[in-house]
Design a protein around this motif. Sequence first.
Motif, PDB file in Angstrom:
ATOM      1  N   LYS A   1       0.868  -1.290   0.042  1.00  0.00           N
ATOM      2  CA  LYS A   1      -0.202  -0.094  -0.088  1.00  0.00           C
ATOM      3  C   LYS A   1       0.788   1.229  -0.034  1.00  0.00           C
ATOM      4  CE  LYS A   1      -3.821   2.267   2.529  1.00  0.00           C
ATOM      5  NZ  LYS A   1      -4.752   2.052   3.576  1.00  0.00           N
ATOM      6  N   ALA A   2       1.720   1.212   0.984  1.00  0.00           N
ATOM      7  CA  ALA A   2       2.760   2.394   0.718  1.00  0.00           C
ATOM      8  C   ALA A   2       3.716   2.690  -0.480  1.00  0.00           C
ATOM      9  CB  ALA A   2       4.013   2.322   2.019  1.00  0.00           C
ATOM     10  N   ALA A   3       3.893   1.473  -1.060  1.00  0.00           N
ATOM     11  CA  ALA A   3       4.556   1.640  -2.427  1.00  0.00           C
ATOM     12  C   ALA A   3       3.644   2.086  -3.492  1.00  0.00           C
ATOM     13  CB  ALA A   3       5.162   0.297  -2.784  1.00  0.00           C
ATOM     14  N   ALA A   4       2.407   1.857  -3.454  1.00  0.00           N
ATOM     15  CA  ALA A   4       1.369   2.263  -4.350  1.00  0.00           C
ATOM     16  C   ALA A   4       1.192   3.583  -4.147  1.00  0.00           C
ATOM     17  CB  ALA A   4      -0.063   1.308  -4.285  1.00  0.00           C
ATOM     18  N   ARG A   5       1.318   4.218  -3.065  1.00  0.00           N
ATOM     19  CA  ARG A   5       1.033   5.591  -2.811  1.00  0.00           C
ATOM     20  C   ARG A   5       2.057   6.352  -3.251  1.00  0.00           C
ATOM     21  NH1 ARG A   5      -1.445   5.801   3.401  1.00  0.00           N
ATOM     22  NH2 ARG A   5      -3.493   5.394   2.903  1.00  0.00           N
TER      23      ARG A   5
END
Length: 146
Positions: free
Chosen positions: A18-22
């Motif tokens: 999720k952090a990488a997607a953001r």
Amino acid sequence: ADNYMHDYPAIMMSIKIKAAARVMLAIERHKIEHLHHSGIIDAREAEILQSANNVSTTKVGYHPSSIAVLSKNDYLRGHTMTQTLSQKVIAALVNGSKEHYYKPEAKLLVEGTSSDEWMILVSGTVRCVHECGDDGGEEELLRLEG
């Protein structure tokens, strides 16, 4: 974070994704702005791309930061081997249990040795094999998917 990664790898991986997607979406947003200000794309193209980026950013924001992971108590209560046990016995099992994560092909038990524990496979595959002779050959007796 290392303890959490060891104890809850699925949840930590979900959070990292999720952090990488953001981060990826934020970089994309800046690239769209740069392309527009550089004159490579016009205002309409930039608006369409930013709109798609905003939709993706919103979806990531609403996506749960962890996958659905049952508590040990709920997992044991629903397991066929422990369904008939009382909640008190299940609670004792939960309190005395430990979660282990094994590398692929790790040997959990070796034929001819004894063990003082039992295991429940939550996810992955476990194979029961009979080692044949000194040449390293083996015969697969059972394969279980969790």
